[in-house]
Structure formats: structure tokens, C-alpha cells
Design a protein around this motif. Sequence first.
Motif, short mmCIF file in Angstrom:
data_model
loop_
_atom_site.label_atom_id
_atom_site.label_comp_id
_atom_site.label_asym_id
_atom_site.label_seq_id
_atom_site.Cartn_x
_atom_site.Cartn_y
_atom_site.Cartn_z
N TRP A 154 -2.11 -2.28 -4.00
CA TRP A 154 -1.49 -3.37 -4.89
C TRP A 154 -2.45 -4.54 -5.21
CZ3 TRP A 154 4.15 -3.52 -3.11
CH2 TRP A 154 4.86 -2.42 -3.49
N PRO A 155 -3.17 -5.48 -4.42
CA PRO A 155 -3.90 -6.50 -4.62
C PRO A 155 -5.11 -6.18 -5.68
CG PRO A 155 -3.49 -6.43 -2.19
CD PRO A 155 -3.22 -5.05 -2.81
N ALA A 156 -5.65 -4.88 -5.77
CA ALA A 156 -6.61 -4.34 -6.61
C ALA A 156 -6.31 -4.26 -7.80
CB ALA A 156 -7.48 -3.49 -6.04
N VAL A 157 -5.08 -3.95 -8.28
CA VAL A 157 -4.37 -3.33 -9.60
C VAL A 157 -4.78 -4.46 -10.49
CG1 VAL A 157 -2.28 -2.93 -10.83
CG2 VAL A 157 -2.46 -2.17 -8.43
N SER A 158 -5.15 -4.18 -11.86
CA SER A 158 -5.65 -4.85 -12.65
C SER A 158 -5.49 -4.31 -14.17
CB SER A 158 -7.20 -5.21 -12.49
OG SER A 158 -8.01 -4.13 -12.76
N THR A 159 -5.55 -5.26 -14.83
CA THR A 159 -5.61 -4.88 -16.38
C THR A 159 -6.56 -3.64 -16.73
OG1 THR A 159 -4.43 -6.82 -16.99
CG2 THR A 159 -5.29 -5.59 -18.92
N ALA A 160 -7.89 -4.12 -16.56
CA ALA A 160 -8.94 -3.26 -16.92
C ALA A 160 -8.96 -1.99 -16.22
CB ALA A 160 -10.13 -4.01 -16.46
N ASN A 161 -8.43 -1.82 -15.03
CA ASN A 161 -8.36 -0.48 -14.16
C ASN A 161 -7.12 0.27 -14.31
OD1 ASN A 161 -11.20 -0.97 -13.52
ND2 ASN A 161 -10.52 -2.30 -11.78
N ASP A 162 -6.07 -0.43 -14.67
CA ASP A 162 -4.74 0.14 -14.41
C ASP A 162 -3.87 0.24 -15.35
OD1 ASP A 162 -5.15 1.05 -11.40
OD2 ASP A 162 -5.48 -1.07 -11.41
N GLU A 163 -3.62 -0.90 -16.38
CA GLU A 163 -2.88 -0.89 -17.17
C GLU A 163 -2.54 0.06 -18.18
OE1 GLU A 163 -0.17 -3.92 -19.40
OE2 GLU A 163 -2.32 -4.58 -19.41
N PRO B 49 1.05 9.51 -8.96
CA PRO B 49 1.98 8.57 -8.16
C PRO B 49 1.45 7.03 -8.41
CG PRO B 49 1.33 10.54 -6.75
CD PRO B 49 0.59 10.61 -8.27
N ILE B 50 2.35 6.07 -8.32
CA ILE B 50 1.89 4.68 -8.62
C ILE B 50 0.97 4.07 -7.27
CG2 ILE B 50 3.92 4.15 -9.58
CD1 ILE B 50 4.83 2.56 -7.15
N PRO B 51 0.24 3.23 -7.38
CA PRO B 51 -0.98 3.08 -6.51
C PRO B 51 0.01 2.55 -5.20
CG PRO B 51 -1.23 1.90 -8.31
CD PRO B 51 -0.04 2.41 -8.75
N HIS C 127 12.22 -8.35 -2.31
CA HIS C 127 11.14 -8.47 -1.36
C HIS C 127 10.32 -7.33 -1.45
CE1 HIS C 127 12.92 -12.18 0.39
NE2 HIS C 127 14.33 -11.14 0.38
N GLU C 128 9.24 -7.41 -0.86
CA GLU C 128 8.10 -6.12 -1.10
C GLU C 128 8.04 -5.45 -2.50
OE1 GLU C 128 7.52 -3.83 2.77
OE2 GLU C 128 9.52 -4.45 3.17
N VAL C 129 7.84 -6.31 -3.29
CA VAL C 129 7.88 -5.82 -4.84
C VAL C 129 6.65 -5.75 -5.22
CG1 VAL C 129 8.73 -6.41 -6.99
CG2 VAL C 129 10.00 -7.04 -5.13
N ALA C 130 6.04 -4.51 -6.02
CA ALA C 130 5.03 -4.46 -6.69
C ALA C 130 4.44 -5.57 -7.58
CB ALA C 130 4.88 -2.92 -7.15
N PRO C 131 3.59 -5.66 -7.62
CA PRO C 131 2.95 -6.87 -8.62
C PRO C 131 2.99 -6.40 -10.17
CG PRO C 131 1.09 -6.30 -7.52
CD PRO C 131 2.39 -5.51 -6.92
N PHE C 132 3.30 -5.21 -10.35
CA PHE C 132 3.43 -4.71 -11.54
C PHE C 132 4.69 -4.19 -11.96
CE2 PHE C 132 1.68 -1.70 -8.70
CZ PHE C 132 2.41 -0.70 -8.68
N PHE C 133 4.91 -3.54 -13.28
CA PHE C 133 6.28 -2.82 -13.47
C PHE C 133 6.03 -1.65 -14.30
CE2 PHE C 133 5.64 -5.71 -17.09
CZ PHE C 133 5.88 -4.88 -18.28
N VAL C 134 7.01 -0.76 -14.46
CA VAL C 134 6.67 0.47 -14.92
C VAL C 134 7.62 0.63 -16.12
CG1 VAL C 134 7.05 3.25 -14.83
CG2 VAL C 134 5.88 1.81 -12.75
N ASP C 135 7.01 0.93 -17.49
CA ASP C 135 7.79 1.17 -18.70
C ASP C 135 8.30 2.78 -18.54
OD1 ASP C 135 7.90 -1.21 -19.96
OD2 ASP C 135 6.33 -0.74 -21.22
N ALA C 136 9.29 2.88 -18.43
CA ALA C 136 9.92 4.35 -18.38
C ALA C 136 9.69 4.94 -19.71
CB ALA C 136 11.42 4.42 -17.95
N ASP C 137 9.29 6.27 -19.78
CA ASP C 137 9.11 6.87 -21.01
C ASP C 137 10.37 7.53 -21.46
OD1 ASP C 137 9.28 9.23 -19.48
OD2 ASP C 137 7.25 9.69 -19.11
#
Length: 283
Positions: A75-84, A68-70, A193-203
Motif C-alpha cells: 500500500w505505501p508504494a501505490v501511486s498515481t503513475a503506477n496504479d491508478e 487482486p488489489i495490492p 481502521h486498517e483502510v487502504a489508501p485508495f478506493f475502488v470504482d465498481a464497474d
Amino acid sequence: MSEIRTGTGKPGETRGKAARTPPLWLTVLLLTAFVLLIALGVWQIERRAWKLALIDRVEQRVHAPAVPIPSPEAWPAVSTANDEYRHVSVAGHFLHDRETLVQAVTEEGPGYWVLTPLQRDDGTQILVNRGFVPSERRDASTRRGGNPDGKVEITGLLRISEPNGGFLRTNVPQHNRWYSRDVAAIAAARGLHEVAPFFVDADAGSQIAGGPIGGLTVIRFPNNHLIYALTWFALAFMLAGKLFVTFGGGLFRRKRFVHEPAGGADAAARRTGSDAGTIVEPT
């Protein structure tokens, strides 16, 4: 007795020229350049190790089971190094009337990414890159059959927002021209509103017949650091050769002149040229 003087130079002038060393500023410059080249080579070796670790980490994330997504709290802790590129899943209802088209060039040709907000049961929204459509299918009316109305579950790769725009191109929200997937700007333009600061590339598994083509995420990390390192080390090696010729050769010549036997009358008589000194002939 008469004296015949050959040459016009002083006896020590040729020796001084032969043993002359470069000025101090040039010496410092060459040594500094050598140290800098070695440092650049070492830095590229370290970068290569970091890049290989990154590639291995991303490969593990991409091929891991979807999670599941975070949660919004994380959300504030999502980062390139840890989550991309983490393989994730999310469920909700698409808000097709608020989709955004972002210019793209893929293996399918030029066209657009279709970014559609996914409304979740808890009220939060996730931007989902549903995939690619060619220019002739830009209008949503040409792909209504691929726009589901009910609840869907999407799996794909978590991606970090791409702010500001693409290469040499700036997003123009007021004219609905988008060159990068800037989550915050798209959310503001679409009134989300209340949008996650990332997006999801659908497979590809989330692709719906008649809809955008999913699973086209390109994961490529250029890794030319070994070539760069070898280049810097080669330049340092050539500079070291120059330093050896400049300083080692000078020291060798100076040592030769300092330790050359003075010789007797016969040696003096054998010298010729500007360094011959004075030759005395009997009258």
C-alpha cells in the motif's frame, strides 16, 4: 558669387536617424521573449508526448483482466503513475451502516456517489465506490434490496484518494458534507481502521439490482498541447519577423548610406531638400 543655403539640418543628421537601432534594453527584451516563446513551444511538445503515453498506459490498464488489489504490504508504494485505473478485484462483506455519500454530477444527472467500506477476511477494509444514486434515493432505506448482506466480489478500477475537497468546495466531515472521495478523512469520520489508501470504482458488472449504478467512471485526459505549441511557435515566428524588420532593416539602410557614391559637382547640384548641402550660383 553668392551662396544660397537650402535646408537647416546638418548633412549627417538624416543618415543617423535612418540607421538608428533600438536601445540595448529593448534588444535584450525582444531576444529574451523570442527564446521564451520557443522554450514554451518545445515544452508543450514534450507535454503532448507525455500525455499520449499516459493515455495509452491507462487504456491498457482499464482493458486488462482484473487482478487482486495490492496487498497491505504494498500500500505505501501505490501511486498515481503506477496504479491508478488499474483493473482490480476484491472480495469481502459490505459495511452498509458506514456508507458515505459524496456529491456528484454524472451522465445520469446530479446526485451522489455511494462509498461503502468492504471488510475483507484479513481484517483490512477497502472503500468501494459502488456507484451513483440520484438525490431522491439518497436515504439507504430506499435501496435496501440493493445492499447485499453476504460475501461479494467486486471488480472495478483502482482510484487514488482525492484529499481536501472538490473545486472551490471543502469537505465538512462534521456536517457530513462531502465533495471529494478523501479516503483518509472518510475513514476517520466513519471510525474505520486498517483502510487502504485508495478506493475502488465498481464497474457495471458489479452492479446489484436495486443498488447504486456502477460503471460510470469518466476517464478523460484533455490533450490540447499541440494547439498550445503551435500558438507559442506562431508568436515566436511573428516576433522573429519584428526582429528582422528592426535590425535587418536598420543594417540595410546603414549600408546604403555608407556605400552611396559621393559623386561630383553634377551629383551635388542634383540634391535637394535638407540634405542638399550648399548650392553655389554664379553672380
